[in-house]
Design an enzyme around this catalytic site. Sequence first.
Site, PDB file in Angstrom:
ATOM      1  N   CYS A  45      12.066  32.607  43.480  1.00 54.70           N
ATOM      2  CA  CYS A  45      13.293  32.352  44.251  1.00 54.70           C
ATOM      3  C   CYS A  45      13.982  31.078  43.778  1.00 54.70           C
ATOM      4  CB  CYS A  45      12.974  32.229  45.735  1.00 54.70           C
ATOM      5  SG  CYS A  45      12.248  33.714  46.437  1.00 54.70           S
TER       6      CYS A  45
HETATM    7  C1  BEZ Z   1       8.650  33.933  44.502  1.00 50.74           C
HETATM    8  O1  BEZ Z   1       9.830  33.762  44.786  1.00 50.74           O
HETATM    9  O2  BEZ Z   1       8.135  33.374  43.563  1.00 50.74           O
HETATM   10  C2  BEZ Z   1       7.805  34.887  45.301  1.00 50.74           C
HETATM   11  C3  BEZ Z   1       8.106  35.111  46.621  1.00 50.74           C
HETATM   12  C4  BEZ Z   1       7.297  35.960  47.358  1.00 50.74           C
HETATM   13  C5  BEZ Z   1       6.225  36.590  46.734  1.00 50.74           C
HETATM   14  C6  BEZ Z   1       5.970  36.383  45.389  1.00 50.74           C
HETATM   15  C7  BEZ Z   1       6.761  35.525  44.661  1.00 50.74           C
END
Ligand code: BEZ
Length: 210
Positions: A45
């Site tokens: 994210c």
């Molecule tokens: C991420 O944004 O890295 C992420 C968010 C939720 C689960 C796995 C990765």
Amino acid sequence: MAIRLGDEVPNFTADTTEGRIDFHQWKAGKWAILFSHPRDFTPVCTTELGAVAKLKPEFEKRNTRVIGLSVDPLEAHERWVQDIKDVTGQTVNFPMIGDPDKAVANAYDMIHPNASDTATVRSVFIIGPDNKLKLTLTYPASTGRNFFEILRVVDSLQLTSKHQVATPADWKSGEDVIIVPAVSDEDAQKRFPGYVAKKPYLRVTPQPQG
Ligand code: BEZ
């Protein structure tokens, strides 16, 4: 219930990092991209939010506003912005909705319980100036999105909303387009003189301007 292409998207009021908004008023007359990310302070994210901030001028050129959402509270979004700047060099320059009660996430069917009961999936909604849904994408939490693809789709949607054309696989703005089957050969000759018929149903012409 899922929102389908052509549906008017639900309106909502929400607190964002740029103040409280009424969604339909906020986007009035413009195209909009509403996209969700699973959680704040997560690695994928963080890279996505930086990528969108970098592309903001490209969205603006296309009369398109962008807005992010996660089910974390605003206070978390505000703290996370500094991390995004540290990691990507980008200042988040678009509003992010804090949706801890999941009101918007539920209205847009962004929680897929068999993936996660609590986090939003990576949804993208492209919404037209008429507030109708033009595209939806759903990615899993583990896969960051390609925001150049979202821009490419906006280009295609904006072109095909003005001209009776469609865009082929992997098309990019400036490349040849396809005359839609609803246009007769006679009309096609008037509107797109010199078009090339690769098959009777596959007629190709340079991208119309304007
Ligand atoms: C991420 O944004 O890295 C992420 C968010 C939720 C689960 C796995 C990765």
